[in-house]
Write a protein that holds these residues in place. Structure first.
Motif, PDB file in Angstrom:
ATOM      1  N   SER A   1       0.130 -16.019  -3.124  1.00 14.38           N
ATOM      2  CA  SER A   1       1.544 -15.660  -3.030  1.00 14.38           C
ATOM      3  C   SER A   1       1.884 -14.664  -1.927  1.00 14.38           C
ATOM      4  N   ALA A   2       1.018 -13.681  -1.667  1.00 15.51           N
ATOM      5  CA  ALA A   2       1.369 -12.653  -0.686  1.00 15.51           C
ATOM      6  C   ALA A   2       0.116 -11.898  -0.273  1.00 15.51           C
ATOM      7  N   CYS A   3       0.240 -11.094   0.794  1.00 14.26           N
ATOM      8  CA  CYS A   3      -0.901 -10.330   1.288  1.00 14.26           C
ATOM      9  C   CYS A   3      -0.409  -9.050   1.944  1.00 14.26           C
ATOM     10  N   ALA A   4      -1.265  -8.034   1.947  1.00 14.93           N
ATOM     11  CA  ALA A   4      -0.922  -6.752   2.564  1.00 14.93           C
ATOM     12  C   ALA A   4      -2.193  -5.982   2.850  1.00 14.93           C
ATOM     13  N   PHE A   5      -2.175  -5.199   3.919  1.00 15.27           N
ATOM     14  CA  PHE A   5      -3.315  -4.340   4.226  1.00 15.27           C
ATOM     15  C   PHE A   5      -3.218  -3.043   3.437  1.00 15.27           C
ATOM     16  N   GLY A   6      -4.380  -2.558   3.001  1.00 12.78           N
ATOM     17  CA  GLY A   6      -4.422  -1.313   2.249  1.00 12.78           C
ATOM     18  C   GLY A   6      -5.742  -0.611   2.450  1.00 12.78           C
ATOM     19  N   GLY A   7      -5.962   0.428   1.647  1.00 19.81           N
ATOM     20  CA  GLY A   7      -7.119   1.278   1.820  1.00 19.81           C
ATOM     21  C   GLY A   7      -6.790   2.422   2.759  1.00 19.81           C
TER      22      GLY A   7
ATOM     23  N   GLY B   1      -9.053  -6.653   9.035  1.00 16.86           N
ATOM     24  CA  GLY B   1      -8.307  -6.368  10.254  1.00 16.86           C
ATOM     25  C   GLY B   1      -7.797  -4.945  10.200  1.00 16.86           C
ATOM     26  N   LYS B   2      -6.713  -4.697  10.910  1.00 16.66           N
ATOM     27  CA  LYS B   2      -6.103  -3.367  10.912  1.00 16.66           C
ATOM     28  C   LYS B   2      -4.615  -3.532  10.668  1.00 16.66           C
ATOM     29  N   GLY B   3      -4.160  -2.981   9.540  1.00 21.68           N
ATOM     30  CA  GLY B   3      -2.760  -3.108   9.203  1.00 21.68           C
ATOM     31  C   GLY B   3      -1.902  -2.038   9.852  1.00 21.68           C
ATOM     32  N   LEU B   4      -0.604  -2.175   9.656  1.00 18.75           N
ATOM     33  CA  LEU B   4       0.363  -1.196  10.134  1.00 18.75           C
ATOM     34  C   LEU B   4       0.802  -0.304   8.979  1.00 18.75           C
ATOM     35  N   ALA B   5       0.945   0.984   9.242  1.00 15.62           N
ATOM     36  CA  ALA B   5       1.490   1.870   8.229  1.00 15.62           C
ATOM     37  C   ALA B   5       2.930   1.451   7.923  1.00 15.62           C
ATOM     38  N   GLN B   6       3.245   1.318   6.640  1.00 18.72           N
ATOM     39  CA  GLN B   6       4.567   0.833   6.252  1.00 18.72           C
ATOM     40  C   GLN B   6       5.499   2.013   5.929  1.00 18.72           C
TER      41      GLN B   6
ATOM     42  N   TRP C   1       0.842  -1.192   0.000  1.00 20.08           N
ATOM     43  CA  TRP C   1       0.000   0.000   0.000  1.00 20.08           C
ATOM     44  C   TRP C   1       0.877   1.242   0.000  1.00 20.08           C
ATOM     45  N   ASP C   2       0.720   2.068  -1.017  1.00 19.27           N
ATOM     46  CA  ASP C   2       1.435   3.337  -1.152  1.00 19.27           C
ATOM     47  C   ASP C   2       0.525   4.418  -0.573  1.00 19.27           C
ATOM     48  N   ALA C   3       0.736   4.726   0.712  1.00 21.74           N
ATOM     49  CA  ALA C   3      -0.176   5.632   1.408  1.00 21.74           C
ATOM     50  C   ALA C   3      -0.140   7.040   0.818  1.00 21.74           C
TER      51      ALA C   3
ATOM     52  N   GLY D   1      11.392  -8.548  -8.210  1.00 22.54           N
ATOM     53  CA  GLY D   1      10.915  -9.328  -7.074  1.00 22.54           C
ATOM     54  C   GLY D   1      10.063  -8.553  -6.095  1.00 22.54           C
ATOM     55  N   ALA D   2      10.252  -7.225  -6.049  1.00 25.04           N
ATOM     56  CA  ALA D   2       9.489  -6.380  -5.127  1.00 25.04           C
ATOM     57  C   ALA D   2       9.654  -4.925  -5.543  1.00 25.04           C
ATOM     58  N   VAL D   3       8.643  -4.126  -5.238  1.00 28.46           N
ATOM     59  CA  VAL D   3       8.674  -2.676  -5.495  1.00 28.46           C
ATOM     60  C   VAL D   3       8.080  -1.979  -4.276  1.00 28.46           C
ATOM     61  N   LYS D   4       8.769  -0.947  -3.780  1.00 26.83           N
ATOM     62  CA  LYS D   4       8.314  -0.209  -2.607  1.00 26.83           C
ATOM     63  C   LYS D   4       8.416   1.294  -2.873  1.00 26.83           C
ATOM     64  N   PRO D   5       7.553   2.087  -2.235  1.00 27.46           N
ATOM     65  CA  PRO D   5       7.668   3.544  -2.359  1.00 27.46           C
ATOM     66  C   PRO D   5       8.938   4.062  -1.687  1.00 27.46           C
TER      67      PRO D   5
END
Length: 281
Positions: free
Chosen positions: A233-239, A271-276, A20-22, A57-61
């Motif tokens: 394959s993977a999971c992440a919280f967003g919104g 649930g409630k995710g953590l800000a990354q 999630w790109d906040a 393999g991965a992309v992050k802000p």
């Protein structure tokens, strides 16, 4: 069991790495083997796709804008004006990038693996914003999910063929005291990507298991989300409020993939995710 929805109907070969790109209010996800970087804005439905220079393999802000990419031959930076440059270039024949995560201090913990998944052929490395690289784990097979507890004192890590989710003590830069948190039983699939929620629980996607499991910090299974695509394959919280769980899936290696294999699924209000944190480079 919780009902899922289809967020993005797609046929990704190896859908992975939801993030999630906040700052932009969007989900970033990738297709590793197609070298594609996707974005999705759930509020407008807008989607973008761009081709990475090589298998990704991965992309992050990044904290200053743009993206950091864990690529086959090293760590690349995409600037806000779309200019690409290498931060760390280290090609190794037969090896590619895999999952990665950003630590609380803004460093990128980037995994690698061999294409043939040979034991000991992969690594987990810590990459700082100025391009400094330290190998943390030198002998892994398929470096996968990595995440930190809400207080930053624990790091969770998956080397998929071990069938374990391991936990380390974390001092802000280094890890120690590796021990198993969970071992996935035979027939349930292999642990792949993970995310940690605001309660400190660990959500684990099961490759060839068609499921995401939630484990407490004590390693107790307390929730199961079943999905029809077996290669979860993977999971992440967003919104906006980080309560929606996004789940990526893959088609690779399946002779008769499910119609949703390769799509991105979502469980609203899971649930409630953590800000990354964003990468500091």
């Amino acid at each position: 069991m919780t009902a899922y929805e289809v967020a993005i109907r797609a046929e990704a070969e190896l859908g992975e790495g939801p993030t999630w790109d906040a700052a932009a209010g969007r989900l970033i996800w990738i297709d590793i083997l197609q070298s594609r970087v996707h974005t999705y804005d759930p509020s407008s439905g807008r989607r973008t796709v761009r081709t990475a220079p090589q298998h990704v393999g991965a992309v992050k802000p990044r904290a200053g804008g743009g993206l950091v990419l864990n690529l086959r031959d090293g760590i690349g930076l995409l600037d806000p004006d779309d200019t690409f440059r290498w931060l760390h270039h280290e090609p190794v024949p037969g090896r590619r990038a895999n999952d990665a995560a950003v630590a609380p201090d803004g460093s990128l913990w980037a995994g690698t693996m061999r294409y043939d998944e040979a034991p000991g052929g992969g690594t987990l490395s810590r990459v700082t914003g100025n391009g400094g690289v330290t190998t943390v784990l030198p002998d892994v097979a398929v470096s996968n999910g990595t995440g930190w507890s809400p207080d930053g004192r624990r790091m969770y890590y998956i080397d998929s063929p071990t069938r374990r989710v391991d936990v380390f003590d974390f001092d802000g830069e280094r890890v120690s005291g590796r021990r198993p948190l969970v071992e996935i039983e035979e027939g349930a699939g292999f642990p792949d990507g993970l995310t940690v929620d605001a309660d400190g629980c660990v959500w684990v996607a099961l490759w060839d298991g068609g499921a995401v499991r939630r484990y407490t910090p004590a390693g107790e299974l307390d929730r199961l989300i079943s999905v029809p695509a077996p290669r979860t394959s993977a999971c992440a919280f967003g919104g906006a409020d980080l309560t929606d769980l996004y789940i990526t899936t893959a088609r690779t290696g399946l002779t008769a993939p499910h119609p949703l294999s390769g799509s991105v699924l979502v469980v609203p209000g899971a649930g409630k995710g953590l800000a990354q944190p964003a990468f500091a480079g």
